[in-house]
Design an enzyme around this catalytic site. Structure first.
Site, short mmCIF file in Angstrom:
data_model
loop_
_atom_site.label_atom_id
_atom_site.label_comp_id
_atom_site.label_asym_id
_atom_site.label_seq_id
_atom_site.Cartn_x
_atom_site.Cartn_y
_atom_site.Cartn_z
N GLU A 130 0.83 -1.20 0.00
CA GLU A 130 0.00 0.00 0.00
C GLU A 130 0.86 1.25 0.00
O GLU A 130 0.53 2.25 -0.65
CB GLU A 130 -0.93 -0.01 1.21
CG GLU A 130 -1.90 1.15 1.26
CD GLU A 130 -2.91 1.12 0.11
OE1 GLU A 130 -3.14 2.19 -0.49
OE2 GLU A 130 -3.45 0.03 -0.19
N GLU A 163 1.18 6.47 -7.02
CA GLU A 163 0.09 7.39 -7.36
C GLU A 163 0.54 8.84 -7.23
O GLU A 163 0.20 9.67 -8.08
CB GLU A 163 -1.09 7.12 -6.44
CG GLU A 163 -1.83 5.83 -6.74
CD GLU A 163 -3.04 5.64 -5.84
OE1 GLU A 163 -3.15 6.36 -4.83
OE2 GLU A 163 -3.89 4.78 -6.17
#
Length: 235
Positions: free
Chosen positions: A65, A72
């Site tokens: 994550e 991102e």
């Protein structure tokens, strides 16, 4: 490497983790889920291999994550406009997180499902003879909760995630270990020496002007509370 640089490297890494927790909803979920899974492990007599499997699955999801978040942010830094390749990169990184989450779910099923089903007449399996395991879990919970408390109050109290802050992590660990030693040794003299060392650790944080007196007190309370909860409740 100089000591200051070594501490700074930990602070930077921890700051990255904390930033993702405070800004990403999924990371908040993973943080709380990790605490829940660790607490759940206390209810079952996991072997070392099983505990390693559980710990690896948890850390793998969190690590992936973090990587997904970094990817991102990098894509957003390069372009704010829609681009098929940018979407593809984000989808692929999200897919990697999904696979690790599936791995964690399967691991949890294999480790806990049969144990939960078979416990029809017991709600808790005592870990009376698992003092070392309880000590390790106490240390892990102290570290996680200390970082969480430092994160919540870092802007008010100052300090960093490894130095200073609202709660003395050194004091929390020292008193958690002192309490663990007390339960494991069942010896008054050894217990007194352990708490004397814990007191010296807390006092050194004050003398070094790293923590205020109350911050070490809160750290001691945190460490003692976790150790007492585990050993009294599970013992």
């Amino acid at each position: 490497m100089k000591r200051g640089n070594f501490i700074k490297s930990f602070n930077y890494a921890t700051q990255g983790i904390i930033s993702s927790i405070t800004t990403e909803r999924n990371m908040k979920f993973h943080y709380l889920a990790s605490l829940g899974v660790i607490a759940l492990s206390l209810m079952f007599n996991l072997s070392r291999i099983e505990f390693i499997m559980m710990f690896f699955a948890v850390t793998l999801v969190i690590s992936m994550e973090l990587i997904n978040t970094a990817i991102e942010r990098t894509v957003d830094l390069v372009t704010q406009e829609y681009h098929p390749l940018a979407k593809l990169v984000k989808d692929i990184s999200a897919g990697a997180v999904l696979l690790t989450a599936i791995n964690a779910a399967v691991t949890a099923y294999l480790l806990f499902f049969d144990r939960i089903i078979s416990r029809s007449d017991m709600l808790l399996i005592k870990l009376k003879n698992s003092g070392p395991h309880l000590t390790f879990v106490a240390i892990l919970l102290v570290l996680i909760l200390t970082v969480g408390l430092k994160t919540a109050y870092v802007h008010k109290s100052g300090g960093t995630y490894f130095q200073g802050g609202a709660v003395s992590g050194h004091s929390a660990l020292a008193f958690a270990l002192a309490a663990s030693i007390t339960f494991l040794s069942n010896n008054g003299f050894i217990a007194a020496m352990a708490f004397a060392l814990a007191f010296l650790v807390a006092e050194s944080r004050i003398e070094g002007e790293i923590h205020k007196p109350m911050e070490t007190v809160w750290g001691a309370i945190l460490g003692l509370s976790i150790a007492l909860l585990l050993f009294v409740w599970m013992g």
